[in-house]
Design a protein around this motif. Structure first.
Motif, PDB file in Angstrom:
ATOM      1  N   MET A   1       0.733  -1.290  -0.050  1.00 34.81           N
ATOM      2  CA  MET A   1       0.216   0.042  -0.021  1.00 34.81           C
ATOM      3  C   MET A   1       0.965   1.334   0.030  1.00 34.81           C
ATOM      4  SD  MET A   1      -3.021   0.960   2.712  1.00 34.81           S
ATOM      5  CE  MET A   1      -3.972   2.688   2.487  1.00 34.81           C
ATOM      6  N   PRO A   2       0.743   1.945  -0.828  1.00 30.57           N
ATOM      7  CA  PRO A   2       1.375   3.291  -1.056  1.00 30.57           C
ATOM      8  C   PRO A   2       1.424   4.095   0.337  1.00 30.57           C
ATOM      9  CG  PRO A   2      -0.330   3.563  -2.308  1.00 30.57           C
ATOM     10  CD  PRO A   2      -0.172   2.269  -1.987  1.00 30.57           C
ATOM     11  N   LEU A   3       2.460   4.899   0.529  1.00 32.40           N
ATOM     12  CA  LEU A   3       2.476   5.735   1.770  1.00 32.40           C
ATOM     13  C   LEU A   3       1.679   7.107   1.427  1.00 32.40           C
ATOM     14  CD1 LEU A   3       3.371   6.390   4.760  1.00 32.40           C
ATOM     15  CD2 LEU A   3       5.505   7.231   3.694  1.00 32.40           C
ATOM     16  N   THR A   4       0.884   7.292   2.231  1.00 32.39           N
ATOM     17  CA  THR A   4       0.193   8.815   2.161  1.00 32.39           C
ATOM     18  C   THR A   4       0.765   9.836   3.180  1.00 32.39           C
ATOM     19  OG1 THR A   4      -1.942   7.610   1.711  1.00 32.39           O
ATOM     20  CG2 THR A   4      -2.217   9.728   2.296  1.00 32.39           C
ATOM     21  N   ILE A   5       1.052  10.835   2.411  1.00 36.79           N
ATOM     22  CA  ILE A   5       1.994  11.931   3.310  1.00 36.79           C
ATOM     23  C   ILE A   5       0.734  12.953   3.982  1.00 36.79           C
ATOM     24  CG2 ILE A   5       3.547  13.625   3.182  1.00 36.79           C
ATOM     25  CD1 ILE A   5       4.756  10.810   2.578  1.00 36.79           C
ATOM     26  N   SER A   6       1.129  12.994   5.302  1.00 38.75           N
ATOM     27  CA  SER A   6       0.351  14.022   5.930  1.00 38.75           C
ATOM     28  C   SER A   6       1.046  14.496   7.185  1.00 38.75           C
ATOM     29  CB  SER A   6      -0.981  13.425   6.494  1.00 38.75           C
ATOM     30  OG  SER A   6      -0.781  12.535   7.379  1.00 38.75           O
ATOM     31  N   ALA A   7       0.527  15.431   7.925  1.00 36.92           N
ATOM     32  CA  ALA A   7       1.258  15.931   9.019  1.00 36.92           C
ATOM     33  C   ALA A   7       1.568  14.860  10.036  1.00 36.92           C
ATOM     34  CB  ALA A   7       0.492  17.069   9.762  1.00 36.92           C
ATOM     35  N   LYS A   8       0.763  13.834  10.022  1.00 38.13           N
ATOM     36  CA  LYS A   8       0.971  12.917  11.048  1.00 38.13           C
ATOM     37  C   LYS A   8       1.672  11.686  10.655  1.00 38.13           C
ATOM     38  CE  LYS A   8      -3.785  13.773  12.875  1.00 38.13           C
ATOM     39  NZ  LYS A   8      -5.180  13.202  13.052  1.00 38.13           N
ATOM     40  N   THR A   9       2.224  11.683   9.443  1.00 37.39           N
ATOM     41  CA  THR A   9       3.210  10.729   9.162  1.00 37.39           C
ATOM     42  C   THR A   9       4.399  10.499   9.847  1.00 37.39           C
ATOM     43  OG1 THR A   9       2.403  11.096   6.750  1.00 37.39           O
ATOM     44  CG2 THR A   9       4.391   9.707   7.114  1.00 37.39           C
ATOM     45  N   ALA A  10       4.643   9.279  10.410  1.00 39.84           N
ATOM     46  CA  ALA A  10       5.782   8.912  11.370  1.00 39.84           C
ATOM     47  C   ALA A  10       6.991   9.197  10.671  1.00 39.84           C
ATOM     48  CB  ALA A  10       5.457   7.597  11.714  1.00 39.84           C
ATOM     49  N   PRO A  11       7.803   9.985  11.541  1.00 39.39           N
ATOM     50  CA  PRO A  11       9.274  10.244  11.236  1.00 39.39           C
ATOM     51  C   PRO A  11      10.008   9.005  10.538  1.00 39.39           C
ATOM     52  CG  PRO A  11       8.805  11.484  13.243  1.00 39.39           C
ATOM     53  CD  PRO A  11       7.584  10.364  12.923  1.00 39.39           C
ATOM     54  N   THR A  12       9.727   7.637  11.316  1.00 41.74           N
ATOM     55  CA  THR A  12      10.536   6.674  10.777  1.00 41.74           C
ATOM     56  C   THR A  12      10.172   6.356   9.579  1.00 41.74           C
ATOM     57  OG1 THR A  12       8.910   5.338  11.920  1.00 41.74           O
ATOM     58  CG2 THR A  12      10.857   5.619  13.096  1.00 41.74           C
ATOM     59  N   GLN A  13       8.842   6.154   9.110  1.00 46.20           N
ATOM     60  CA  GLN A  13       8.413   6.072   7.642  1.00 46.20           C
ATOM     61  C   GLN A  13       8.933   7.056   6.803  1.00 46.20           C
ATOM     62  OE1 GLN A  13       4.176   6.154   8.724  1.00 46.20           O
ATOM     63  NE2 GLN A  13       4.064   3.928   7.588  1.00 46.20           N
ATOM     64  N   LEU A  14       9.200   8.226   7.051  1.00 49.16           N
ATOM     65  CA  LEU A  14       9.719   9.269   6.152  1.00 49.16           C
ATOM     66  C   LEU A  14      11.196   9.168   5.965  1.00 49.16           C
ATOM     67  CD1 LEU A  14       7.979  12.653   7.675  1.00 49.16           C
ATOM     68  CD2 LEU A  14       7.502  11.376   5.422  1.00 49.16           C
ATOM     69  N   ALA A  15      11.995   8.715   6.830  1.00 44.71           N
ATOM     70  CA  ALA A  15      13.225   8.473   6.825  1.00 44.71           C
ATOM     71  C   ALA A  15      13.695   7.306   5.905  1.00 44.71           C
ATOM     72  CB  ALA A  15      13.876   8.125   8.303  1.00 44.71           C
ATOM     73  N   LYS A  16      12.746   6.358   5.816  1.00 43.38           N
ATOM     74  CA  LYS A  16      12.943   4.966   4.917  1.00 43.38           C
ATOM     75  C   LYS A  16      12.893   5.526   3.526  1.00 43.38           C
ATOM     76  CE  LYS A  16      11.550   1.685   8.341  1.00 43.38           C
ATOM     77  NZ  LYS A  16      10.489   0.677   8.917  1.00 43.38           N
ATOM     78  N   LEU A  17      12.293   6.745   3.160  1.00 43.38           N
ATOM     79  CA  LEU A  17      12.162   6.936   1.839  1.00 43.38           C
ATOM     80  C   LEU A  17      13.570   7.325   1.091  1.00 43.38           C
ATOM     81  CD1 LEU A  17       8.974   9.050   2.214  1.00 43.38           C
ATOM     82  CD2 LEU A  17       9.155   6.602   1.596  1.00 43.38           C
ATOM     83  N   LYS A  18      14.485   7.878   1.811  1.00 47.09           N
ATOM     84  CA  LYS A  18      15.715   8.144   1.316  1.00 47.09           C
ATOM     85  C   LYS A  18      16.611   7.092   0.897  1.00 47.09           C
ATOM     86  CE  LYS A  18      16.402  13.088   2.419  1.00 47.09           C
ATOM     87  NZ  LYS A  18      17.594  14.004   3.064  1.00 47.09           N
ATOM     88  N   THR A  19      16.594   6.676  -0.007  1.00 53.91           N
ATOM     89  CA  THR A  19      17.253   5.369  -0.637  1.00 53.91           C
ATOM     90  C   THR A  19      18.216   5.707  -1.780  1.00 53.91           C
ATOM     91  OG1 THR A  19      15.795   4.641  -2.247  1.00 53.91           O
ATOM     92  CG2 THR A  19      15.734   3.872  -0.025  1.00 53.91           C
ATOM     93  N   LYS A  20      19.255   4.893  -2.135  1.00 50.16           N
ATOM     94  CA  LYS A  20      20.040   5.167  -3.360  1.00 50.16           C
ATOM     95  C   LYS A  20      19.206   5.161  -4.523  1.00 50.16           C
ATOM     96  CE  LYS A  20      24.003   3.516  -1.110  1.00 50.16           C
ATOM     97  NZ  LYS A  20      25.467   2.906  -1.005  1.00 50.16           N
ATOM     98  N   ASP A  21      18.177   4.471  -4.765  1.00 48.00           N
ATOM     99  CA  ASP A  21      17.459   4.325  -5.977  1.00 48.00           C
ATOM    100  C   ASP A  21      16.948   5.931  -6.261  1.00 48.00           C
ATOM    101  OD1 ASP A  21      16.177   3.707  -8.303  1.00 48.00           O
ATOM    102  OD2 ASP A  21      14.541   2.511  -7.186  1.00 48.00           O
ATOM    103  N   SER A  22      17.493   6.598  -7.602  1.00 45.52           N
ATOM    104  CA  SER A  22      17.295   7.771  -7.652  1.00 45.52           C
ATOM    105  C   SER A  22      16.632   7.983  -9.042  1.00 45.52           C
ATOM    106  CB  SER A  22      18.481   8.814  -7.638  1.00 45.52           C
ATOM    107  OG  SER A  22      19.385   8.209  -8.516  1.00 45.52           O
ATOM    108  N   LEU A  23      16.194   9.077  -9.238  1.00 44.07           N
ATOM    109  CA  LEU A  23      15.704   9.696 -10.662  1.00 44.07           C
ATOM    110  C   LEU A  23      16.450  10.895 -10.954  1.00 44.07           C
ATOM    111  CD1 LEU A  23      11.949   9.473  -9.883  1.00 44.07           C
ATOM    112  CD2 LEU A  23      13.196   7.566 -11.090  1.00 44.07           C
ATOM    113  N   ARG A  24      16.177  11.244 -12.445  1.00 39.29           N
ATOM    114  CA  ARG A  24      16.627  12.377 -12.971  1.00 39.29           C
ATOM    115  C   ARG A  24      15.683  13.162 -13.179  1.00 39.29           C
ATOM    116  NH1 ARG A  24      19.365  13.815 -18.382  1.00 39.29           N
ATOM    117  NH2 ARG A  24      20.994  15.720 -17.597  1.00 39.29           N
TER     118      ARG A  24
END
Length: 324
Positions: A1-24
């Motif tokens: 299930m995709p993550l829904t961003i809101s003011a209540k999104t947990a910091p741990t969930q947000l931190a996991k989004l930064k990965t090496k897989d990137s876009l240009r």
């Protein structure tokens, strides 16, 4: 299930989004123009979690077919239109939200607030981040509720083509300020209304003022106010008439050497002077006699008024007897 961003999104969930897989990420002013680099390496999970426009290119495994999963995903995205720096600000905001804390508020802007927030709002809407879009619209509404700066008005109508909701918001802000007589530095705004190329601004402000006039005339408050003004006018007219009557009574009293209370003004029909006559009734008590004096006969004296002349056909009153 995709993550829904809101003011209540947990910091741990947000931190996991930064990965090496990137876009240009690239940006071009219009279709066919040379693209410019926005971000050479932007985390793919951050893009797909925050922005709906990127999420559509990376469907979840449950929603994609085997063939779609085997196809290579795009690694370069081109964003067309808008302002390059505004996209950059929105992308940096998304990255800052993944630095170990909760979702942050968008940065505060001091110069050309309405214009810069407008460009960021359009960038957020095009990228598809509802949370940021709502936050920026609230800031725009707060600015418009006070007064949009004249330089922001010029930038909005110069940079945005055709009819647009942001142009309508600007016209509503300035038109309401003019209607409520609280517009500051009015000369700058009037100069813009007379400037060639700003006919849309002139028309928009005029339509807002016309709408406010029509709404006021049809409101119950306006009807009650008109009735109150009419009543006040009636009371003022009556008060002035009474003052004029009192003034006339004093003048007549001074002329005929009588008390002002003895004079009764009858408007344009003349006046009546009431004084104690020197006649005796059957009971031998003094009585009052009312004599109507027209405007054309104001030259009589108090002596002539109290003692009728021989030509009047009336006998001179007998002296008042001494009563026991």
């Amino acid at each position: 299930m995709p993550l829904t961003i809101s003011a209540k999104t947990a910091p741990t969930q947000l931190a996991k989004l930064k990965t090496k897989d990137s876009l240009r990420l690239l940006w071009q002013e219009s279709t066919g123009s040379a693209p410019e680099t926005l971000y050479e390496f932007f985390p793919r999970k951050v893009a797909t979690a925050f922005f709906k426009s990127f999420d559509k290119a990376f469907l979840p495994l449950k929603e994609s077919s085997v063939a779609e999963q085997l196809e290579p995903h795009p690694t370069t995205f081109v964003i067309t239109g808008g302002r390059r720096d505004s996209y950059r600000d929105v992308l940096e905001w998304a990255l800052s939200c993944c630095d170990g804390g909760r979702v942050r508020n968008f940065q505060s802007i001091a110069l050309h607030q309405f214009y810069n927030y407008s460009m960021a709002y359009l960038a957020a809407r095009r990228l598809g981040i509802d949370f940021l879009e709502t936050q920026l619209m609230q800031r725009l509404e707060n600015i418009a509720r006070r007064q949009v700066h004249s330089e922001d008005v010029e930038l909005i109508f110069s940079m945005i083509e055709g009819p647009h909701e942001l142009k309508d918001m600007v016209c509503q802000s300035i038109g309401t300020a003019i209607w409520e007589r609280r517009l500051r530095y009015r000369g700058l705004y009037e100069k813009l209304r007379r400037t060639e190329g700003f006919e849309g601004y002139e028309q928009g402000v005029g339509d807002v003022i016309k709408g406010l006039k029509a709404a006021k005339k049809s409101s119950p408050e306006h009807t009650a106010m008109i009735a109150e003004k009419k009543e006040q006018a009636k009371r003022m007219k009556w008060r002035l008439e009474e003052q004029e009557k009192r003034k006339t009574a004093r003048d007549i009293a001074n002329q005929y050497k009588v008390k002002p209370s003895a004079v009764t003004v009858r408007g344009t029909q003349g006046y009546t002077i009431s004084t104690e006559g020197r006649v005796v009734n059957r009971s031998n008590y003094p009585c009052q006699r009312r004599v109507a004096v027209p405007h054309t006969n104001r030259k009589i004296t108090s002596e002539g008024f109290r003692a009728p002349s021989q030509d009047s056909g009336l006998a001179a009153p007998a002296p008042t007897p001494n009563l026991p």
